[in-house]
Design a protein around this motif. Structure first.
Motif, PDB file in Angstrom:
ATOM      1  N   TYR A 281      30.753  12.192  33.876  1.00 28.46           N
ATOM      2  CA  TYR A 281      32.057  11.753  33.396  1.00 28.46           C
ATOM      3  C   TYR A 281      31.973  10.489  32.549  1.00 28.46           C
ATOM      4  N   GLY A 282      31.150   9.542  32.979  1.00 29.91           N
ATOM      5  CA  GLY A 282      31.027   8.296  32.233  1.00 29.91           C
ATOM      6  C   GLY A 282      30.498   8.512  30.828  1.00 29.91           C
ATOM      7  N   LEU A 283      29.511   9.377  30.692  1.00 22.59           N
ATOM      8  CA  LEU A 283      28.938   9.665  29.379  1.00 22.59           C
ATOM      9  C   LEU A 283      29.972  10.352  28.491  1.00 22.59           C
ATOM     10  N   TRP A 284      30.780  11.197  29.089  1.00 26.17           N
ATOM     11  CA  TRP A 284      31.829  11.899  28.344  1.00 26.17           C
ATOM     12  C   TRP A 284      32.898  10.914  27.853  1.00 26.17           C
ATOM     13  N   VAL A 285      33.336  10.005  28.729  1.00 29.60           N
ATOM     14  CA  VAL A 285      34.324   8.992  28.332  1.00 29.60           C
ATOM     15  C   VAL A 285      33.747   8.080  27.247  1.00 29.60           C
ATOM     16  N   ARG A 286      32.464   7.748  27.367  1.00 29.61           N
ATOM     17  CA  ARG A 286      31.814   6.904  26.360  1.00 29.61           C
ATOM     18  C   ARG A 286      31.912   7.549  24.980  1.00 29.61           C
ATOM     19  N   SER A 287      31.732   8.861  24.921  1.00 27.03           N
ATOM     20  CA  SER A 287      31.790   9.534  23.619  1.00 27.03           C
ATOM     21  C   SER A 287      33.178   9.433  22.997  1.00 27.03           C
ATOM     22  N   ILE A 288      34.210   9.442  23.820  1.00 26.31           N
ATOM     23  CA  ILE A 288      35.582   9.325  23.323  1.00 26.31           C
ATOM     24  C   ILE A 288      35.832   7.912  22.805  1.00 26.31           C
ATOM     25  N   ARG A 289      35.403   6.933  23.568  1.00 23.44           N
ATOM     26  CA  ARG A 289      35.721   5.542  23.233  1.00 23.44           C
ATOM     27  C   ARG A 289      34.774   4.938  22.198  1.00 23.44           C
ATOM     28  N   LYS A 290      33.601   5.504  22.056  1.00 24.22           N
ATOM     29  CA  LYS A 290      32.651   4.947  21.099  1.00 24.22           C
ATOM     30  C   LYS A 290      32.567   5.779  19.824  1.00 24.22           C
ATOM     31  N   GLU A 291      32.734   7.097  19.968  1.00 26.75           N
ATOM     32  CA  GLU A 291      32.546   7.990  18.821  1.00 26.75           C
ATOM     33  C   GLU A 291      33.835   8.687  18.388  1.00 26.75           C
ATOM     34  N   LEU A 292      34.905   8.486  19.157  1.00 27.04           N
ATOM     35  CA  LEU A 292      36.216   9.057  18.850  1.00 27.04           C
ATOM     36  C   LEU A 292      36.257  10.578  18.913  1.00 27.04           C
ATOM     37  N   ARG A 293      35.315  11.180  19.567  1.00 30.61           N
ATOM     38  CA  ARG A 293      35.375  12.633  19.769  1.00 30.61           C
ATOM     39  C   ARG A 293      34.602  12.981  21.041  1.00 30.61           C
ATOM     40  N   ALA A 294      35.299  13.674  21.932  1.00 31.92           N
ATOM     41  CA  ALA A 294      34.690  14.046  23.205  1.00 31.92           C
ATOM     42  C   ALA A 294      33.541  15.019  22.987  1.00 31.92           C
ATOM     43  N   ILE A 295      32.381  14.703  23.533  1.00 35.72           N
ATOM     44  CA  ILE A 295      31.236  15.599  23.453  1.00 35.72           C
ATOM     45  C   ILE A 295      31.408  16.742  24.448  1.00 35.72           C
ATOM     46  N   PRO A 296      30.726  17.862  24.250  1.00 33.72           N
ATOM     47  CA  PRO A 296      30.703  18.880  25.301  1.00 33.72           C
ATOM     48  C   PRO A 296      30.255  18.248  26.618  1.00 33.72           C
ATOM     49  N   PHE A 297      30.934  18.597  27.695  1.00 39.31           N
ATOM     50  CA  PHE A 297      30.700  17.921  28.971  1.00 39.31           C
ATOM     51  C   PHE A 297      29.266  18.176  29.440  1.00 39.31           C
ATOM     52  N   PRO A 298      28.488  17.097  29.665  1.00 38.53           N
ATOM     53  CA  PRO A 298      27.057  17.259  29.975  1.00 38.53           C
ATOM     54  C   PRO A 298      26.807  17.788  31.381  1.00 38.53           C
ATOM     55  N   THR A 299      25.577  18.220  31.599  1.00 37.73           N
ATOM     56  CA  THR A 299      25.124  18.530  32.948  1.00 37.73           C
ATOM     57  C   THR A 299      24.792  17.219  33.661  1.00 37.73           C
ATOM     58  N   PRO A 300      24.743  17.214  34.999  1.00 44.89           N
ATOM     59  CA  PRO A 300      24.307  16.007  35.706  1.00 44.89           C
ATOM     60  C   PRO A 300      22.922  15.543  35.268  1.00 44.89           C
ATOM     61  N   GLU A 301      22.053  16.492  34.946  1.00 44.62           N
ATOM     62  CA  GLU A 301      20.701  16.126  34.513  1.00 44.62           C
ATOM     63  C   GLU A 301      20.737  15.456  33.142  1.00 44.62           C
ATOM     64  N   GLU A 302      21.545  15.947  32.236  1.00 40.97           N
ATOM     65  CA  GLU A 302      21.678  15.323  30.920  1.00 40.97           C
ATOM     66  C   GLU A 302      22.272  13.928  31.045  1.00 40.97           C
ATOM     67  N   ALA A 303      23.231  13.781  31.933  1.00 41.47           N
ATOM     68  CA  ALA A 303      23.837  12.459  32.131  1.00 41.47           C
ATOM     69  C   ALA A 303      22.833  11.479  32.712  1.00 41.47           C
ATOM     70  N   ALA A 304      22.001  11.946  33.622  1.00 42.63           N
ATOM     71  CA  ALA A 304      21.017  11.066  34.263  1.00 42.63           C
ATOM     72  C   ALA A 304      19.978  10.572  33.271  1.00 42.63           C
ATOM     73  N   ALA A 305      19.755  11.320  32.194  1.00 37.85           N
ATOM     74  CA  ALA A 305      18.746  10.930  31.212  1.00 37.85           C
ATOM     75  C   ALA A 305      19.254   9.871  30.240  1.00 37.85           C
ATOM     76  N   HIS A 306      20.566   9.613  30.243  1.00 37.25           N
ATOM     77  CA  HIS A 306      21.116   8.618  29.308  1.00 37.25           C
ATOM     78  C   HIS A 306      20.747   7.213  29.748  1.00 37.25           C
ATOM     79  N   GLU A 307      20.303   6.398  28.802  1.00 35.01           N
ATOM     80  CA  GLU A 307      19.966   5.008  29.099  1.00 35.01           C
ATOM     81  C   GLU A 307      21.187   4.132  28.826  1.00 35.01           C
ATOM     82  N   TRP A 308      21.772   3.623  29.896  1.00 33.88           N
ATOM     83  CA  TRP A 308      23.012   2.861  29.798  1.00 33.88           C
ATOM     84  C   TRP A 308      22.744   1.409  29.447  1.00 33.88           C
ATOM     85  N   THR A 309      23.540   0.885  28.527  1.00 32.29           N
ATOM     86  CA  THR A 309      23.516  -0.546  28.222  1.00 32.29           C
ATOM     87  C   THR A 309      24.693  -1.206  28.929  1.00 32.29           C
TER      88      THR A 309
END
Length: 372
Positions: A281-309
């Motif tokens: 969910y966090g990665l999905w919200v980030r795409s809305i607030r940073k890129e202005l377009r919601a990305i396809p909702f990721p898998t838990p594994e795809e979300a876990a691979a994101h490096e958060w700042t």
């Protein structure tokens, strides 16, 4: 008795899926929601978002109404900045003619707020620390001002409006919609207009809002029911419902204020499973607030691979911290807090998980617990 539960659906497109998959899942979920006893099924309106297939809510509402028998179906919400009152009345008049007594017409200002957001870029809102009100987290406000600097912001406005078009005042548009529905429309120079279909239709008109501003005031002054967005703007939900109640004037349809409050939830048999399902969910919200377009909702594994700042975490903190995630008992208790603190007459829950079966199960588990 617990207050009614209803559903807001964005027809989410998931990673590896298609819009066709998302729309088929919406029809399936609506049928399951009716079986589970949900009161309403609302469709959102989002545009140019790869992860959201609900861009034409009137079309989707008609399809959902056709696939169900009893549940109320409506918009959460039609963005009036992109349509004329006549177009809205004709669309919903058509649906109401086929499915009378079941249609909700939720109206919102989202499409009108471009100029306000542009002004906010130079005058950001004052900082306010997060607070806890009787157990309900009210986070610090999120400023949308930075989004206006994105080229996609201007592109979206250009694609959604005719060149040179200017949206009328929101209150005036709401009044025109009501006049067209009731057959009392008169132009400034006295000419009548009659919408067919539309005139005489009786969709329940709602106003959706995120603050105590114009939306809350319009709903209150016209005696309309009001939906406040805790899931989108949790920092301002209390000011929204309080402003609405304080300004409410009784109408023929509503002698008392009626408040619906939204919440983002993920329910699973246990807390750990729910947290895993909600992790993208966090990665999905980030795409809305940073890129202005919601990305396809990721898998838990795809979300876990994101490096958060730290910047990323701050960008989505208010939404992550106010998402209700856990077992049926955990989420139901938190929803009871939300209902008590806001005084909501009804709750509107929205859920996104990568797997459709997990999303269906989340709504079913919550309904079982809520009505037990």
């Amino acid at each position: 008795m617990p207050v009614p539960l209803s559903i807001l659906d964005l027809a989410p497109v998931t990673s590896g899926g298609t819009a066709r998959d998302a729309l088929r899942d919406t029809i399936d979920l609506a049928r399951r929601a009716e079986e589970a006893g949900y009161h309403r099924y609302w469709l959102a309106e989002h545009h140019l978002a790869p992860g959201v297939a609900s861009s034409a809510p009137a079309v989707l509402i008609g399809l959902v109404a056709a696939a169900t028998r009893r549940i109320r179906v409506g918009s959460g919400a039609v963005q009036l900045g992109h349509q004329t009152p006549l177009a809205v009345v004709e669309q919903f008049g058509t649906i109401d003619a086929l499915y009378p007594g079941r249609i909700d017409l939720g109206l919102g200002r989202s499409g009108q707020r471009g100029a306000e957001l542009a002004r906010a870029a130079t005058t950001p809102p004052p900082e306010r620390p997060a607070t806890v009100v009787d157990g309900l987290l009210i986070p610090s406000p999120f400023s949308f001002a930075s989004l206006t600097k994105s080229p996609l912001f201007a592109l979206s406005r250009a694609l959604l409006q005719q060149p040179g078009a200017r949206s009328p005042d929101f209150a005036d548009q709401v009044d025109e919609i009501i006049a067209l529905l009731t057959g009392t429309y008169r132009s400034p120079d006295g000419h009548e207009a009659h919408a067919v279909p539309g005139e005489g239709a009786e969709p329940q008109v709602w106003i959706l809002g995120s603050s105590g501003g114009q939306s809350a005031q319009v709903a209150a002054e016209r005696g309309l029911p009001f939906a406040a967005n805790y899931h989108v703007s949790p920092a301002t939900v209390l000011e929204a419902v309080n402003a609405y109640r304080e300004a409410f004037k009784p109408s023929e349809g509503h002698t008392e204020p009626y408040v619906l409050v939204s919440a983002d939830v993920v329910v699973a048999p246990d807390d750990d499973t729910a947290r895993r399902l909600a992790s993208p969910y966090g990665l999905w919200v980030r795409s809305i607030r940073k890129e202005l377009r919601a990305i396809p909702f990721p898998t838990p594994e795809e979300a876990a691979a994101h490096e958060w700042t730290e910047e990323d975490r701050a960008l989505v903190a208010d939404r992550i911290d106010t998402q209700f995630v856990g077992s049926p008992a955990t989420v139901a208790e938190r929803l009871r807090v939300l209902q008590r603190v806001t005084g909501a007459d009804e709750l509107l829950v929205t859920t996104i998980t990568h797997d459709h079966t997990d999303r269906v199960r989340s709504f079913e588990l919550l309904a079982e617990e809520w009505n037990a």
